[in-house]
Design an enzyme around this catalytic site. Structure first.
Site, PDB file in Angstrom:
ATOM      1  N   HIS A   1      -7.772  -4.825  17.916  1.00  0.00           N
ATOM      2  CA  HIS A   1      -8.626  -5.926  18.367  1.00  0.00           C
ATOM      3  C   HIS A   1      -7.959  -7.280  18.189  1.00  0.00           C
ATOM      4  O   HIS A   1      -8.355  -8.254  18.827  1.00  0.00           O
ATOM      5  CB  HIS A   1      -9.975  -5.883  17.630  1.00  0.00           C
ATOM      6  CG  HIS A   1      -9.861  -6.029  16.147  1.00  0.00           C
ATOM      7  ND1 HIS A   1      -9.291  -5.067  15.345  1.00  0.00           N
ATOM      8  CD2 HIS A   1     -10.239  -7.030  15.306  1.00  0.00           C
ATOM      9  CE1 HIS A   1      -9.344  -5.455  14.084  1.00  0.00           C
ATOM     10  NE2 HIS A   1      -9.894  -6.645  14.038  1.00  0.00           N
TER      11      HIS A   1
ATOM     12  N   HIS B   1       0.856  -1.193   0.000  1.00  0.00           N
ATOM     13  CA  HIS B   1       0.000   0.000   0.000  1.00  0.00           C
ATOM     14  C   HIS B   1       0.885   1.233   0.000  1.00  0.00           C
ATOM     15  O   HIS B   1       1.929   1.272   0.659  1.00  0.00           O
ATOM     16  CB  HIS B   1      -0.889  -0.008   1.253  1.00  0.00           C
ATOM     17  CG  HIS B   1      -1.427   1.341   1.622  1.00  0.00           C
ATOM     18  ND1 HIS B   1      -0.866   2.110   2.631  1.00  0.00           N
ATOM     19  CD2 HIS B   1      -2.452   2.065   1.129  1.00  0.00           C
ATOM     20  CE1 HIS B   1      -1.548   3.237   2.742  1.00  0.00           C
ATOM     21  NE2 HIS B   1      -2.495   3.250   1.836  1.00  0.00           N
TER      22      HIS B   1
ATOM     23  N   ASN C   1       0.291   5.713  -0.166  1.00  0.00           N
ATOM     24  CA  ASN C   1      -0.627   6.846  -0.278  1.00  0.00           C
ATOM     25  C   ASN C   1       0.153   8.119  -0.001  1.00  0.00           C
ATOM     26  O   ASN C   1       0.969   8.165   0.930  1.00  0.00           O
ATOM     27  CB  ASN C   1      -1.777   6.698   0.730  1.00  0.00           C
ATOM     28  CG  ASN C   1      -2.661   7.930   0.765  1.00  0.00           C
ATOM     29  OD1 ASN C   1      -2.376   8.890   1.476  1.00  0.00           O
ATOM     30  ND2 ASN C   1      -3.732   7.901   0.008  1.00  0.00           N
TER      31      ASN C   1
ATOM     32  N   ARG D   1      -0.697  12.542  -0.037  1.00  0.00           N
ATOM     33  CA  ARG D   1      -1.849  13.437  -0.132  1.00  0.00           C
ATOM     34  C   ARG D   1      -1.508  14.815   0.410  1.00  0.00           C
ATOM     35  O   ARG D   1      -0.552  15.006   1.164  1.00  0.00           O
ATOM     36  CB  ARG D   1      -3.025  12.854   0.653  1.00  0.00           C
ATOM     37  CG  ARG D   1      -2.677  12.573   2.107  1.00  0.00           C
ATOM     38  CD  ARG D   1      -3.710  11.701   2.792  1.00  0.00           C
ATOM     39  NE  ARG D   1      -3.318  11.394   4.170  1.00  0.00           N
ATOM     40  CZ  ARG D   1      -2.572  10.352   4.524  1.00  0.00           C
ATOM     41  NH1 ARG D   1      -2.151   9.511   3.616  1.00  0.00           N
ATOM     42  NH2 ARG D   1      -2.254  10.150   5.793  1.00  0.00           N
TER      43      ARG D   1
END
Length: 299
Positions: free
Chosen positions: A173, A104, A106, A108
């Protein structure tokens, strides 16, 4: 600040990355441009059922609106309610071969505006690697390339952004990291606009160097249904993170972005099992023991 320069850089980088991935895969991405009713739009470049990539997406967006979504102002509550403009490039690649990791990236830029006040801007981004079967040389190469992208701007940024990545891409979690990490930064403006923009560009420019050698090394490794089965199980963790914790996914959905493009990041086939545990001393157990541990790979 020159917001158009950021937008033009991201569009050029999108073309460069898509061309490189098409050469690696042998199939072409589809280019799907879209408009957002509230303002702005983007272009999604997507490859499905490729020779190497089971799914890959390289998405550009440039959106604006009257009210900054909660996910974008979470770290700066004083900006809530301002109008905004945002542009970014986001990619996720899911190779078919389970020995080739998911990746991944990204980058911005955001700008929040309020009448009578100077615009508030910041950059964010990073990249991270999610292997299903761990290889130390792959993790070291990925992290070394990330460090080299940041070093020209100061030696303090890589350890800081590496730790930020480890903390961000963590499934609370499950009490485990999503992968072997990389770098992550957000709300970044401390170098001034030109140098902060240059840092973001350096990260974007480093992506192909960080990932393609790994993909080329693993793409033709032989595998069986056992490895594909484990890949599908671990992909479930990727889905859980993106739908529960990822700020980019939340921003896209909260801002009325294009759902098809936002959820392109999800893998095409996934499995969940009840309380599954790897066999002792197996390759699957090694992933948990030696790789999903928030390790400093460069020491």
């Amino acid at each position: 600040m020159d917001f158009d320069a950021v937008k033009n850089y991201l569009l050029t980088l999108q073309d460069h990355i898509v061309e490189a991935l098409q050469r690696a895969d042998g199939k072409h991405f589809i280019h799907d441009s879209w408009q957002r009713p509230e303002g702005g739009g983007g272009t999604s470049c997507v490859l499905e059922e490729g020779n190497v990539l089971e799914r890959g997406g390289v998405n550009f967006s440039h959106v604006m609106g009257d009210k900054l979504p909660p996910s974008a102002s979470a770290g700066r509550p004083e900006l809530a309610g301002r109008s905004f403009e945002a542009t970014g490039l986001s990619l996720v690649l899911h190779p078919r071969n389970p020995y080739a990791p998911t990746v991944h990236m990204n980058i911005r830029c955001f700008m929040a505006k309020k009448a009578g006040e100077d615009a508030v801007w910041w950059f964010g981004g990073g990249m991270d690697l999610t292997p299903y079967y761990g290889f130390e040389e792959d993790a070291v190469h990925f992290h070394r390339t990330c460090r080299e992208a940041l070093t020209p701007f100061g030696s303090e940024f890589h350890p800081r952004f590496k730790q930020w990545c480890d903390e961000y891409f963590y499934l609370k979690h499950r009490k485990e990291p999503r992968g072997v990490g990389g770098i992550f930064f957000d709300d970044f403006n401390e170098l001034g606009f030109e140098q902060s923009f240059a840092l973001m560009q350096s990260v974007g420019d480093a992506f192909l160097q960080a990932y393609l050698p790994i993909l080329q090394r693993r793409r033709d490794t032989s595998y069986t249904e056992r490895e594909r089965d484990f890949q599908a199980y671990r992909r479930g963790r990727y889905v859980e993170f993106n739908l529960v914790f990822d700020r980019g996914t939340l921003f896209g959905l909260q801002s009325g972005g294009r759902t098809e493009s936002i959820l392109m990041s999800l893998p095409p086939s996934v499995k969940w099992r009840y309380d599954w545990q790897p066999e002792a001393n197996s390759a699957e157990a090694k992933l948990y023991r030696d790789f999903l541990i928030g390790k400093d790979w460069l020491t």
